[in-house]
Design a protein around this motif. Structure first.
Motif, short mmCIF file in Angstrom:
data_model
loop_
_atom_site.label_atom_id
_atom_site.label_comp_id
_atom_site.label_asym_id
_atom_site.label_seq_id
_atom_site.Cartn_x
_atom_site.Cartn_y
_atom_site.Cartn_z
N ILE A 142 43.06 44.28 52.58
CA ILE A 142 43.69 42.98 52.33
C ILE A 142 44.18 42.37 53.65
O ILE A 142 43.99 41.18 53.90
CB ILE A 142 44.87 43.11 51.35
N GLU A 143 44.80 43.19 54.49
CA GLU A 143 45.32 42.67 55.75
C GLU A 143 44.19 42.08 56.60
O GLU A 143 44.35 41.02 57.21
CB GLU A 143 46.06 43.76 56.53
N CYS A 144 43.06 42.78 56.66
CA CYS A 144 41.91 42.27 57.41
C CYS A 144 41.50 40.89 56.91
O CYS A 144 41.30 39.95 57.71
CB CYS A 144 40.72 43.22 57.28
N LEU A 145 41.36 40.74 55.60
CA LEU A 145 40.87 39.49 55.03
C LEU A 145 41.90 38.37 55.13
O LEU A 145 41.55 37.20 55.33
CB LEU A 145 40.44 39.72 53.57
N ILE A 146 43.19 38.70 54.98
CA ILE A 146 44.23 37.68 55.14
C ILE A 146 44.26 37.17 56.57
O ILE A 146 44.43 35.96 56.83
CB ILE A 146 45.60 38.23 54.72
N LEU A 147 44.08 38.06 57.54
CA LEU A 147 44.04 37.63 58.95
C LEU A 147 42.85 36.71 59.21
O LEU A 147 42.95 35.76 59.99
CB LEU A 147 43.98 38.85 59.87
N VAL A 148 41.73 36.97 58.54
CA VAL A 148 40.57 36.07 58.65
C VAL A 148 40.90 34.70 58.06
O VAL A 148 40.58 33.66 58.65
CB VAL A 148 39.34 36.68 57.95
N ALA A 149 41.53 34.70 56.89
CA ALA A 149 41.91 33.43 56.26
C ALA A 149 42.87 32.65 57.15
O ALA A 149 42.77 31.41 57.27
CB ALA A 149 42.54 33.69 54.89
N MET A 150 43.79 33.35 57.80
CA MET A 150 44.74 32.68 58.70
C MET A 150 44.02 32.08 59.91
O MET A 150 44.37 30.98 60.36
CB MET A 150 45.82 33.66 59.15
N SER A 151 43.04 32.79 60.44
CA SER A 151 42.30 32.25 61.59
C SER A 151 41.48 31.03 61.17
O SER A 151 41.37 30.05 61.92
CB SER A 151 41.40 33.32 62.19
N TYR A 152 40.92 31.07 59.95
CA TYR A 152 40.15 29.91 59.46
C TYR A 152 41.08 28.71 59.27
O TYR A 152 40.72 27.56 59.60
CB TYR A 152 39.47 30.27 58.14
N ASP A 153 42.28 28.97 58.75
CA ASP A 153 43.26 27.90 58.57
C ASP A 153 43.60 27.24 59.91
O ASP A 153 43.65 26.01 60.02
CB ASP A 153 44.52 28.47 57.93
N VAL A 195 41.50 40.90 45.26
CA VAL A 195 40.57 41.50 44.29
C VAL A 195 39.47 42.29 45.00
O VAL A 195 39.19 43.45 44.66
CB VAL A 195 39.97 40.41 43.38
N PHE A 196 38.85 41.67 46.00
CA PHE A 196 37.76 42.35 46.70
C PHE A 196 38.26 43.63 47.38
O PHE A 196 37.58 44.66 47.37
CB PHE A 196 37.14 41.42 47.74
N SER A 197 39.45 43.58 47.96
CA SER A 197 39.98 44.74 48.68
C SER A 197 40.23 45.91 47.75
O SER A 197 39.91 47.06 48.08
CB SER A 197 41.27 44.36 49.40
N PHE A 198 40.79 45.64 46.58
CA PHE A 198 41.03 46.73 45.64
C PHE A 198 39.71 47.27 45.07
O PHE A 198 39.60 48.48 44.83
CB PHE A 198 41.95 46.26 44.51
N LEU A 199 38.73 46.41 44.90
CA LEU A 199 37.42 46.88 44.42
C LEU A 199 36.74 47.77 45.47
O LEU A 199 36.16 48.80 45.13
CB LEU A 199 36.52 45.69 44.08
N LEU A 200 36.83 47.37 46.73
CA LEU A 200 36.23 48.18 47.79
C LEU A 200 36.96 49.52 47.92
O LEU A 200 36.31 50.57 48.10
CB LEU A 200 36.28 47.42 49.12
N ALA A 201 38.28 49.50 47.80
CA ALA A 201 39.03 50.76 47.82
C ALA A 201 38.67 51.63 46.63
O ALA A 201 38.63 52.87 46.73
CB ALA A 201 40.53 50.46 47.83
N MET A 219 46.10 58.87 45.29
CA MET A 219 46.57 57.51 45.05
C MET A 219 47.07 56.87 46.35
O MET A 219 46.87 55.67 46.58
CB MET A 219 47.70 57.53 44.01
N GLN A 220 47.72 57.66 47.20
CA GLN A 220 48.16 57.14 48.49
C GLN A 220 46.96 56.71 49.33
O GLN A 220 46.99 55.67 49.99
CB GLN A 220 48.98 58.19 49.24
N THR A 221 45.89 57.50 49.30
CA THR A 221 44.67 57.14 50.03
C THR A 221 44.10 55.82 49.50
O THR A 221 43.72 54.94 50.29
CB THR A 221 43.61 58.25 49.87
N PHE A 222 44.05 55.68 48.18
CA PHE A 222 43.51 54.46 47.57
C PHE A 222 44.32 53.23 47.97
O PHE A 222 43.76 52.20 48.39
CB PHE A 222 43.51 54.63 46.05
N LEU A 223 45.65 53.31 47.87
CA LEU A 223 46.49 52.16 48.21
C LEU A 223 46.46 51.87 49.70
O LEU A 223 46.47 50.70 50.12
CB LEU A 223 47.93 52.42 47.75
#
Length: 309
Positions: free
Chosen positions: A108-119, A148-154, A97-101
């Protein structure tokens, strides 16, 4: 979970193999870092929620980054601290479970950083259309899709991990259940897992990093065209803080997961893991608060209001 195949019930995390006196020092140091991580990100999250002036897309994404950083650190650091005081064993299910989280929060951090750069790209390169392009509906969709995408990929990694038989060894040479270290417990071919990890890194690290670098290249060119010296300084200050965060996170993760493993001994991999497990979540609020006048102003207003009350 394939109970007839999974023979391991608990594993031992070897952690940092150092002298006991150094373990005590590291425990104190990392405890302080972890406290600063929770405090710094908590303060930023609270300021953003309480100050209406910060209810903008940029700080909306920053609040998500603060939540992810606190969750990310809380998933990894407590077990690392327990490991330093000789509580080295962990049951196999909590380990998985620790590996999954860990994977989910990293994605999520990767994608949020992308959203911030787009903003920032839209704000600086298309300021007249900013309110339309970065509407609250768009921001909400970007944030929700990232989670959602991050948890699905994990979950994909988790399913591929649980199909393997785990019969030993019972030791993980790491301070938490990092996926590459967990794979070494499997007594079967793990090439499919490694291929999927590498493909995910291309998609979740290299792709976003290229997008971020392209966005900031356009932003830099736009900043150089700004006539106002104050406007140029403010834009450059905001974007440079974002680039610091991006460089720390993506740089350490790419070296860890995409460079040939033979070039990075296991002890060096632990140090790299510290960057995105502990140092980066701790530094994010420091970078944003020290280099961002709006955050410092909001913090000052909150403190003055508290004193007056």
């Amino acid at each position: 979970m394939g109970g007839n195949q999974t023979w391991i019930t608990q594993v031992t995390l070897l952690g940092f193999q150092v002298e006991p006196t150094l373990e005590c020092f590291l425990f104190g140091l990392f405890s302080v870092f972890y406290a600063f991580t929770l405090l710094g990100n908590g303060v930023i999250l609270g300021i953003i929620c309480l100050d209406p002036r910060l209810h903008t897309p940029m700080y909306f994404f920053l609040s998500h980054l603060a939540i992810v950083d606190m969750s990310y650190a809380s998933n990894n650091v407590p077990k690392m601290l327990a490991n330093l005081v000789n509580q080295r064993t962990i049951s196999f299910v909590p380990c998985i479970m620790q590996t999954f989280l860990y994977l989910a929060f990293a994605h999520i951090e990767c994608l949020i950083l992308v959203a911030m750069s787009y903003d920032r790209y839209v704000a600086i390169c298309h300021p007249l259309h900013y309110a339309v392009i970065m509407s609250w509906r768009v921001c909400t969709i970007l944030a929700a899709a990232s989670w959602v995408f991050s948890f699905l990929l994990a979950l994909v990694h988790l399913v591929l991990l649980l199909r393997l038989p785990f019969c030993g060894p019972h030791k993980i040479n790491h301070f938490f259940c990092e996926i590459l270290s967990v794979l070494k417990l499997a007594c079967a071919d793990t090439r499919l897992n490694q291929v999927v990890i590498f493909a995910a890194c291309v998609f979740i690290l290299v792709g976003p990093l290229c997008w971020v670098l392209a966005s900031y290249t356009r932003i830099l060119l736009a900043i150089l065209r700004i006539q106002s010296g104050e406007g140029r300084r403010k834009a450059f200050s905001t974007c440079s803080s974002h680039l610091c965060v991006v460089g720390l996170f993506f740089g350490s993760a790419i070296v860890m997961y995409m460079a040939p493993q033979s070039r990075h001994p296991e002890e060096q991999q632990k140090v790299l893991s510290l960057f995105y497990s502990l140092f980066n979540p701790m530094l994010n609020p420091l970078i944003y608060s020290l280099r961002n006048a709006e955050v410092k102003g909001a913090l000052g207003r909150a403190l003055r209001k508290e004193r007056l009350s």
